[in-house]
Write a protein that holds these residues in place. Structure first.
Motif, PDB file in Angstrom:
ATOM      1  N   ASP A   1      27.625  -3.715  -3.230  1.00 45.30           N
ATOM      2  CA  ASP A   1      28.403  -3.448  -4.510  1.00 45.30           C
ATOM      3  C   ASP A   1      27.772  -2.251  -5.082  1.00 45.30           C
ATOM      4  N   TYR A   2      27.986  -0.908  -4.489  1.00 43.95           N
ATOM      5  CA  TYR A   2      27.230   0.364  -5.025  1.00 43.95           C
ATOM      6  C   TYR A   2      27.461   0.300  -6.495  1.00 43.95           C
ATOM      7  N   GLU A   3      28.803   0.271  -6.947  1.00 45.22           N
ATOM      8  CA  GLU A   3      28.867   0.394  -8.463  1.00 45.22           C
ATOM      9  C   GLU A   3      28.111  -0.625  -9.187  1.00 45.22           C
ATOM     10  N   GLY A   4      27.904  -1.741  -8.883  1.00 44.97           N
ATOM     11  CA  GLY A   4      27.285  -2.855  -9.608  1.00 44.97           C
ATOM     12  C   GLY A   4      25.881  -2.450  -9.634  1.00 44.97           C
ATOM     13  N   TYR A   5      25.352  -1.879  -8.551  1.00 42.51           N
ATOM     14  CA  TYR A   5      23.830  -1.702  -8.486  1.00 42.51           C
ATOM     15  C   TYR A   5      23.607  -0.361  -9.684  1.00 42.51           C
ATOM     16  N   ALA A   6      24.495   0.548  -9.513  1.00 41.17           N
ATOM     17  CA  ALA A   6      24.587   1.687 -10.295  1.00 41.17           C
ATOM     18  C   ALA A   6      24.621   1.308 -11.691  1.00 41.17           C
ATOM     19  N   ARG A   7      25.497   0.269 -12.238  1.00 41.39           N
ATOM     20  CA  ARG A   7      25.952   0.020 -13.422  1.00 41.39           C
ATOM     21  C   ARG A   7      24.640  -0.677 -14.155  1.00 41.39           C
ATOM     22  N   ALA A   8      23.966  -1.842 -13.176  1.00 42.19           N
ATOM     23  CA  ALA A   8      22.658  -2.472 -13.576  1.00 42.19           C
ATOM     24  C   ALA A   8      21.626  -1.469 -13.978  1.00 42.19           C
TER      25      ALA A   8
END
Ligand code: NAD
Length: 352
Positions: free
Chosen positions: A82-89
């Motif tokens: 979940d690239y977006e999830g990592y980036a957002r976190a």
């Protein structure tokens, strides 16, 4: 002190970035590099989830009050992350420096830039560097064919790529791949770079923390003690190795990766060279990251695939990051001074 566009942009003392390293870029190493004056970078995908990355960022903050970054690499994976999830976190946790690498980084770069972050983008061709520059990245990490991990499919050596970067790029760039000492840093500066990115060299360092419970890869209760996140056997193996001890796997799948030349890597290459070639499924059981992680945990260099560059031939010790970065800084300054001295040898010039 070597003051460059990179040190000024990131507020660091030494122009050295510790690039993302799967199963190695954990909080103790990252904090140690930042505490030593470089830029430590956490590897997002070494954390099982975005929530775990949040915890790793908080853990790193307990170990350093200096700036550090997060790496997100976009390459083929067995389980799509979940690239977006990592980036957002990471952005929500207040991280403001990101290293991106791999395929189609546009949306990630856009997200980071819209959140006011500094982006260092790693690329292996000038074409990709220019494209990332147009997307608004702040620094390009120019990754030569010498590098550990994925050098792309165009096999361009670092010396040529950096000289081309000097011709073509308008924004700061750092040299990545094949650098492990002050000579490498001085050479990179001579080629117009604002600093260097090192990975493999940092695998052979000791940090000042050890963890009370579980394996060293789980972070609990830090104590003052010298150890690090990868097993001592692997560091010993690196120190005993030469520059001939790496090999490329995945050439036939166009996902080339330079890894340590062990039994598993040689088996992968042998399967790839079979008449008719190989599909990823034929080698998946050998190459999975879950298996490679055991190399560092168990200290068995043949447990799986592990990433390394030819600088294994340059590494002769396992110092603290503080000692390593001070040494690299001093060596680079000595080399630069030595080069300046070449110019002023007037009697010799007269004779010639
Ligand atoms: P993984 O277990 O998903 O895959 C193991 C290796 O197989 C990786 O090199 C991967 O690129 C490759 N691979 C997976 N599926 C493939 C396919 N269908 N075709 C060709 N090759 C395939 O990987 P992991 O160890 O969990 O690592 C996660 C990701 O991080 C991978 O994409 C890996 O390449 C990348 N990586 C990042 C860094 C870094 O510095 N951040 C370093 C090494 C690897």
């Amino acid at each position: 002190m070597l003051v460059t566009k990179l040190t000024k942009l990131l507020g660091i003392r030494v122009p050295v970035v510790q690039g993302g390293m799967q199963w190695v870029g954990f909080p103790p190493l990252v904090a140690a590099v930042s505490n030593a004056g470089g830029l430590g970078i956490l590897t997002a995908l070494s954390q099982p989830s975005p929530e775990a990355l949040r915890q790793a960022i908080r853990e790193t903050r307990k170990l350093t009050d200096k700036n550090f970054g997060v790496n997100i690499t976009l390459l083929p994976t067995i389980n799509p992350p979940d690239y977006e999830g990592y980036a957002r976190a990471a952005v929500e946790e207040g991280v403001r420096v990101f290293e991106t690498a791999g395929n189609n980084p546009g949306p990630l770069i856009k997200f980071f830039k819209s959140n006011g972050c500094i982006v260092i983008h790693k690329c292996t061709t000038i074409r990709h560097a220019k494209s990332a520059s147009r997307m608004g990245v702040d620094v390009l990490s120019i990754d030569g064919f010498e590098c550990a991990g994925h050098p792309g499919e165009e096999d361009i050596p670092g010396f040529i790529l950096l000289a081309r970067a000097a011709q073509e790029l308008q924004i700061p760039y750092i040299a990545s791949g094949g650098i492990a000492d002050g000579r490498g840093l001085a050479a990179a500066l001579a080629l117009g770079a604002a600093g260097v990115n090192m990975g493999t060299r940092f695998m052979c360092t000791v940090e000042r923390w050890v963890y009370e419970f579980g394996s060293p890869l789980q972070y609990k209760n830090a104590h003052q003690c010298y150890l690090s996140t990868i097993h001592q056997n692997i560091k010993d193996k690196i120190i005993a190795s030469t520059e001939q001890d790496t090999i490329h796997i995945f050439r036939t799948l166009r996902n080339t990766a330079r890894v340590f030349k062990n039994k598993v890597a040689e088996e992968v290459v042998a399967i790839e060279r079979r008449p008719g070639g190989a599909k990823f499924e034929d080698i998946r059981h050998l190459v999975s990251g879950a298996r490679g992680k055991q190399v560092y945990e168990l200290g068995d260099p043949d447990a799986g695939i592990w990433t390394a560059s030819g600088v294994v031939g340059l590494i002769k010790d396992s110092p603290t990051c503080e000692v390593l970065l001070r040494r690299i800084e001093r060596e680079a300054e000595e080399v630069i001074d030595g080069l300046k001295a070449l110019k002023v040898d007037e009697p010799l010039k007269a004779k010639l």
